[in-house]
Motif scaffolding. Sequence first.
Motif, PDB file in Angstrom:
ATOM      1  N   GLN B 201       0.767  -1.444  -0.127  1.00  0.00           N
ATOM      2  CA  GLN B 201      -0.126  -0.059   0.426  1.00  0.00           C
ATOM      3  C   GLN B 201       0.625   1.310   0.033  1.00  0.00           C
ATOM      4  O   GLN B 201       2.133   1.080   0.400  1.00  0.00           O
ATOM      5  N   PRO B 202       0.319   2.023  -0.674  1.00  0.00           N
ATOM      6  CA  PRO B 202       0.827   3.529  -0.263  1.00  0.00           C
ATOM      7  C   PRO B 202       0.749   3.591   0.639  1.00  0.00           C
ATOM      8  O   PRO B 202       0.056   3.687   1.437  1.00  0.00           O
ATOM      9  N   LEU B 203       1.968   4.159   1.628  1.00  0.00           N
ATOM     10  CA  LEU B 203       2.130   4.234   3.296  1.00  0.00           C
ATOM     11  C   LEU B 203       2.335   5.990   3.470  1.00  0.00           C
ATOM     12  O   LEU B 203       3.078   6.700   3.498  1.00  0.00           O
ATOM     13  N   ILE B 204       1.469   6.329   4.736  1.00  0.00           N
ATOM     14  CA  ILE B 204       1.740   7.643   4.520  1.00  0.00           C
ATOM     15  C   ILE B 204       2.136   7.546   6.155  1.00  0.00           C
ATOM     16  O   ILE B 204       2.103   7.050   7.453  1.00  0.00           O
ATOM     17  N   GLY B 205       3.422   8.137   6.868  1.00  0.00           N
ATOM     18  CA  GLY B 205       4.749   8.076   7.798  1.00  0.00           C
ATOM     19  C   GLY B 205       4.587   9.254   7.949  1.00  0.00           C
ATOM     20  O   GLY B 205       4.108  10.379   7.874  1.00  0.00           O
ATOM     21  N   PHE B 206       5.061   9.088   9.243  1.00  0.00           N
ATOM     22  CA  PHE B 206       4.859   9.733  10.345  1.00  0.00           C
ATOM     23  C   PHE B 206       6.890  10.287  10.189  1.00  0.00           C
ATOM     24  O   PHE B 206       7.295   9.795   9.540  1.00  0.00           O
ATOM     25  N   SER B 207       6.931  11.534  11.309  1.00  0.00           N
ATOM     26  CA  SER B 207       9.030  11.905  10.782  1.00  0.00           C
ATOM     27  C   SER B 207       9.664  11.366  10.883  1.00  0.00           C
ATOM     28  O   SER B 207       9.348  10.433  12.203  1.00  0.00           O
ATOM     29  N   ARG B 208      10.729  10.954  11.264  1.00  0.00           N
ATOM     30  CA  ARG B 208      12.193   9.903  11.278  1.00  0.00           C
ATOM     31  C   ARG B 208      11.686   9.962  12.494  1.00  0.00           C
ATOM     32  O   ARG B 208      12.577  11.316  13.224  1.00  0.00           O
ATOM     33  N   CYS B 209      11.872   9.240  13.239  1.00  0.00           N
ATOM     34  CA  CYS B 209      12.330   9.170  14.518  1.00  0.00           C
ATOM     35  C   CYS B 209      12.344   7.313  14.991  1.00  0.00           C
ATOM     36  O   CYS B 209      12.814   6.816  13.992  1.00  0.00           O
ATOM     37  N   ARG B 210      13.197   7.030  15.695  1.00  0.00           N
ATOM     38  CA  ARG B 210      13.870   6.492  16.307  1.00  0.00           C
ATOM     39  C   ARG B 210      12.077   5.271  16.027  1.00  0.00           C
ATOM     40  O   ARG B 210      12.253   3.585  15.842  1.00  0.00           O
ATOM     41  N   VAL B 229       4.603   7.491   1.761  1.00  0.00           N
ATOM     42  CA  VAL B 229       4.669   8.524   0.072  1.00  0.00           C
ATOM     43  C   VAL B 229       4.446   9.710   0.212  1.00  0.00           C
ATOM     44  O   VAL B 229       4.469  10.828  -0.402  1.00  0.00           O
ATOM     45  N   PHE B 230       3.941  10.042   1.629  1.00  0.00           N
ATOM     46  CA  PHE B 230       4.164  10.861   2.274  1.00  0.00           C
ATOM     47  C   PHE B 230       5.003  11.583   3.567  1.00  0.00           C
ATOM     48  O   PHE B 230       4.394  10.274   4.682  1.00  0.00           O
ATOM     49  N   ARG B 231       5.375  12.033   4.245  1.00  0.00           N
ATOM     50  CA  ARG B 231       5.611  12.258   5.686  1.00  0.00           C
ATOM     51  C   ARG B 231       4.987  13.182   6.568  1.00  0.00           C
ATOM     52  O   ARG B 231       5.689  14.551   5.950  1.00  0.00           O
ATOM     53  N   SER B 232       5.299  13.449   8.142  1.00  0.00           N
ATOM     54  CA  SER B 232       4.177  14.554   8.446  1.00  0.00           C
ATOM     55  C   SER B 232       4.494  14.133   9.617  1.00  0.00           C
ATOM     56  O   SER B 232       4.203  13.275  10.658  1.00  0.00           O
ATOM     57  N   ASP B 233       4.543  15.292  10.233  1.00  0.00           N
ATOM     58  CA  ASP B 233       5.046  15.358  12.120  1.00  0.00           C
ATOM     59  C   ASP B 233       3.856  15.256  12.646  1.00  0.00           C
ATOM     60  O   ASP B 233       3.388  15.322  14.151  1.00  0.00           O
ATOM     61  N   ASN B 234       2.374  15.905  11.896  1.00  0.00           N
ATOM     62  CA  ASN B 234       1.070  16.090  12.454  1.00  0.00           C
ATOM     63  C   ASN B 234       0.415  14.663  12.479  1.00  0.00           C
ATOM     64  O   ASN B 234       0.097  14.331  11.339  1.00  0.00           O
ATOM     65  N   ASN B 235      -0.381  14.384  13.747  1.00  0.00           N
ATOM     66  CA  ASN B 235      -0.793  13.092  13.647  1.00  0.00           C
ATOM     67  C   ASN B 235      -2.379  13.742  12.888  1.00  0.00           C
ATOM     68  O   ASN B 235      -2.635  12.630  11.991  1.00  0.00           O
ATOM     69  N   GLY B 236      -2.630  14.512  12.834  1.00  0.00           N
ATOM     70  CA  GLY B 236      -4.057  15.212  12.103  1.00  0.00           C
ATOM     71  C   GLY B 236      -4.093  14.996  10.883  1.00  0.00           C
ATOM     72  O   GLY B 236      -4.793  14.252   9.672  1.00  0.00           O
ATOM     73  N   THR B 237      -2.565  15.529  10.201  1.00  0.00           N
ATOM     74  CA  THR B 237      -2.665  15.790   8.762  1.00  0.00           C
ATOM     75  C   THR B 237      -2.854  14.198   8.344  1.00  0.00           C
ATOM     76  O   THR B 237      -2.897  13.561   7.660  1.00  0.00           O
ATOM     77  N   VAL B 238      -1.440  13.258   8.980  1.00  0.00           N
ATOM     78  CA  VAL B 238      -1.299  11.870   8.528  1.00  0.00           C
ATOM     79  C   VAL B 238      -2.943  10.906   8.165  1.00  0.00           C
ATOM     80  O   VAL B 238      -3.681  10.453   7.656  1.00  0.00           O
ATOM     81  N   GLN B 239      -3.664  11.556   9.430  1.00  0.00           N
ATOM     82  CA  GLN B 239      -4.778  11.235   9.102  1.00  0.00           C
ATOM     83  C   GLN B 239      -6.141  11.758   8.176  1.00  0.00           C
ATOM     84  O   GLN B 239      -6.738  10.542   7.788  1.00  0.00           O
ATOM     85  N   GLY B 240      -5.346  12.810   8.182  1.00  0.00           N
ATOM     86  CA  GLY B 240      -6.289  13.514   7.014  1.00  0.00           C
ATOM     87  C   GLY B 240      -6.450  12.782   5.644  1.00  0.00           C
ATOM     88  O   GLY B 240      -7.338  12.794   4.577  1.00  0.00           O
ATOM     89  N   LEU B 241      -4.541  12.393   4.883  1.00  0.00           N
ATOM     90  CA  LEU B 241      -4.411  12.423   4.573  1.00  0.00           C
ATOM     91  C   LEU B 241      -4.917  10.178   3.813  1.00  0.00           C
ATOM     92  O   LEU B 241      -5.495   9.846   2.832  1.00  0.00           O
ATOM     93  N   VAL B 242      -4.898  10.257   5.445  1.00  0.00           N
ATOM     94  CA  VAL B 242      -5.422   8.841   5.201  1.00  0.00           C
ATOM     95  C   VAL B 242      -7.036   8.771   3.934  1.00  0.00           C
ATOM     96  O   VAL B 242      -7.314   8.239   3.765  1.00  0.00           O
ATOM     97  N   GLY B 243      -7.793   9.660   5.311  1.00  0.00           N
ATOM     98  CA  GLY B 243      -9.461   9.674   4.849  1.00  0.00           C
ATOM     99  C   GLY B 243      -9.914  10.299   3.650  1.00  0.00           C
ATOM    100  O   GLY B 243      -9.816  10.187   3.036  1.00  0.00           O
ATOM    101  N   ALA B 244      -8.920  10.847   3.191  1.00  0.00           N
ATOM    102  CA  ALA B 244      -8.677  11.337   2.044  1.00  0.00           C
ATOM    103  C   ALA B 244      -8.576  10.734   1.012  1.00  0.00           C
ATOM    104  O   ALA B 244      -8.383  10.677  -0.245  1.00  0.00           O
ATOM    105  N   GLY B 245      -7.892   8.810   0.801  1.00  0.00           N
ATOM    106  CA  GLY B 245      -7.517   7.800  -0.260  1.00  0.00           C
ATOM    107  C   GLY B 245      -6.404   8.151  -0.173  1.00  0.00           C
ATOM    108  O   GLY B 245      -5.871   7.401  -1.445  1.00  0.00           O
ATOM    109  N   VAL B 246      -5.079   8.934   0.216  1.00  0.00           N
ATOM    110  CA  VAL B 246      -4.159   9.349  -0.350  1.00  0.00           C
ATOM    111  C   VAL B 246      -2.954   7.343  -0.115  1.00  0.00           C
ATOM    112  O   VAL B 246      -1.865   7.242  -1.035  1.00  0.00           O
ATOM    113  N   GLY B 247      -3.703   6.792   0.842  1.00  0.00           N
ATOM    114  CA  GLY B 247      -2.760   5.960   0.999  1.00  0.00           C
ATOM    115  C   GLY B 247      -3.486   5.639   2.730  1.00  0.00           C
ATOM    116  O   GLY B 247      -3.844   6.092   3.339  1.00  0.00           O
TER     117      GLY B 247
END
Lengths: 312, 312
Positions: B201-210, B229-247
Amino acid sequence: MEPDRWLGLDLRHLIALKTIADTGSFGRAADRLGYTQSAISQQIAALERVVGLKLIDRPGGPRPISLTEAGQILLRHAEAIEARLHAAKADMEALSAGEAGRLRVGTFQSAGARILPVLLRRFSEAHPQVEISLQESSDEDDLLEMVERGELDVTFNTLPVSSGPFETVELLSDPYVLVVPAGSPLAAATRAPSLKEITLQPLIGFSRCRAMDAVESQLTSSGRAPNIVFRSDNNGTVQGLVGAGVGVSVAPLLTVEADDPSVVVVDLAGRIAPRVIGLAWHRDRHRSPAADAFVETAIAVCSELSAASAAA
Amino acid sequence: MEPDRWLGLDLRHLIALKTIADTGSFGRAADRLGYTQSAISQQIAALERVVGLKLIDRPGGPRPISLTEAGQILLRHAEAIEARLHAAKADMEALSAGEAGRLRVGTFQSAGARILPVLLRRFSEAHPQVEISLQESSDEDDLLEMVERGELDVTFNTLPVSSGPFETVELLSDPYVLVVPAGSPLAAATRAPSLKEITLQPLIGFSRCRAMDAVESQLTSSGRAPNIVFRSDNNGTVQGLVGAGVGVSVAPLLTVEADDPSVVVVDLAGRIAPRVIGLAWHRDRHRSPAADAFVETAIAVCSELSAASAAA
DNA sequence: AGCCAACGATCAGGTTCCATGATCGAAGCC
DNA sequence: GGCTTCGATCATGGAACCTGATCGTTGGCT
């Protein structure tokens, strides 16, 4: 960029704080450090200006001084910084000595008697230019303190070591056995004696140390304190007294001279947890190639010793 | 008693060594520290006299300088001493602030969102005079460095923490879940998807951290690298992109807004090890009563959160 | 109350060391 | 050879450490 006044802090002022805490007065600290009382007074005042807090309560007149809470907290940091400086100094001295330098090894008797002869021969064959200097103590914590002060590079010790800036490696497990006089009823028994049975005997013990305390604690947990009638640092003395019928001894197997006809060695079948012997060194210090090699050789030697005793 | 010349060592000389190592030249170190090059040259010469070894190779002319082996070893000690000084300074500042002082807490978003509101309310009711200041970062190691420098008193972090002078306490386990768009075939599946299926699947990830690295490492161990396919620091952004069907997103349960109708939360049935959230502080620092109380309160709050999520 | 002892603070002055600014020496490049 | 880059060394001023003397505080004793 404003200079940080903390970086201008004088290490000697930290040592003054530590010595005052130790001696309980400015004057005695001055005597110990080779200063005048006036110098100490000014050092502490300077330190208080850097820190921004009163470190010592001076009630005036002949009343004794005391450290404030801030003083007590800073003292802990002062001690850690001093220890780190010792570690740095030890590293620089080891580097000055170079590849042909000394390796200062701490040891205690029972580890020394069985491991060291083989180890030293093996190591010296491989590294003839490295001089080993040995320091023996019957107290493992004494040896650890010397490691911490940079006076020893590595030491044998029983594991786990007391808390501190140490790293360790396990070398071997040394089971405790009961050493009894030949002809003793315990010598003829077909099963391992209980801990309680052992506490009913007069016991020849080793000098107090962390490992010995652990044994005595296990004996005490049987419901009766062990009846220690004599203590010695010396493996041979302990075994000689057992053979003479003075008492029995719970001793690490490595300390026992197996060829002695005056004693019988009784397996304790795991009733006392085995002593674990390892090597310890200072976590903050640089490990020289010689120290590395010594540790590796010790691991190999003890692996062979363990295999040999499993086959026997 | 001969005075130990190491005690006369000037801490500023250690900082000079460190800055030279960092900048690669005496001149640039001087600029950074606000000295002249001449002062730096003399500081290093003085340090070399104390230490008894050459610390820096100066080839002459415009050729770059380099640290000797001794210089490199001493640099490690210098850094540790500086860190200890920071810890001492932080303790003194905390003591200056007194009982009504500040507690500086590090946090990252997902811990912040779910734990902090309850925790802060509970803590402030019990300790109204203590001011909490929060510092957020998406990189847990950033927060740990700030703890080490004395800039933070305590921080949330994922356990186990990177090696360093830290002590930690575990607060809660936060399982990873798969967040998929509502209507996705994965939303209707009756069993947990395999790791391999997730990597398709295309994966929406969080910013790199341990923690994120650990997840990606587990996904990769299925034989195929995750397709981020995309990384964000922001919980809401990640979830929003998932809900929008990006990944889809592999997210800690605590970060997920469960009421969002555009996404479905799929249990991963332990295929990804849960993230363990805890608190970390500086091992060498004095723990104030306020810091103690904060840790205790956090433990209590997270115990309740864990019990609540086990019941749900 | 006066005196003495114990203790740390402060003062005046000498010594040591840190830092600046100028100059020197080494090396590479054109 | 001249110029640039880089660190070492020199001469000097200022800051801080240390000594020795004195002062201030407190308790105990007569």
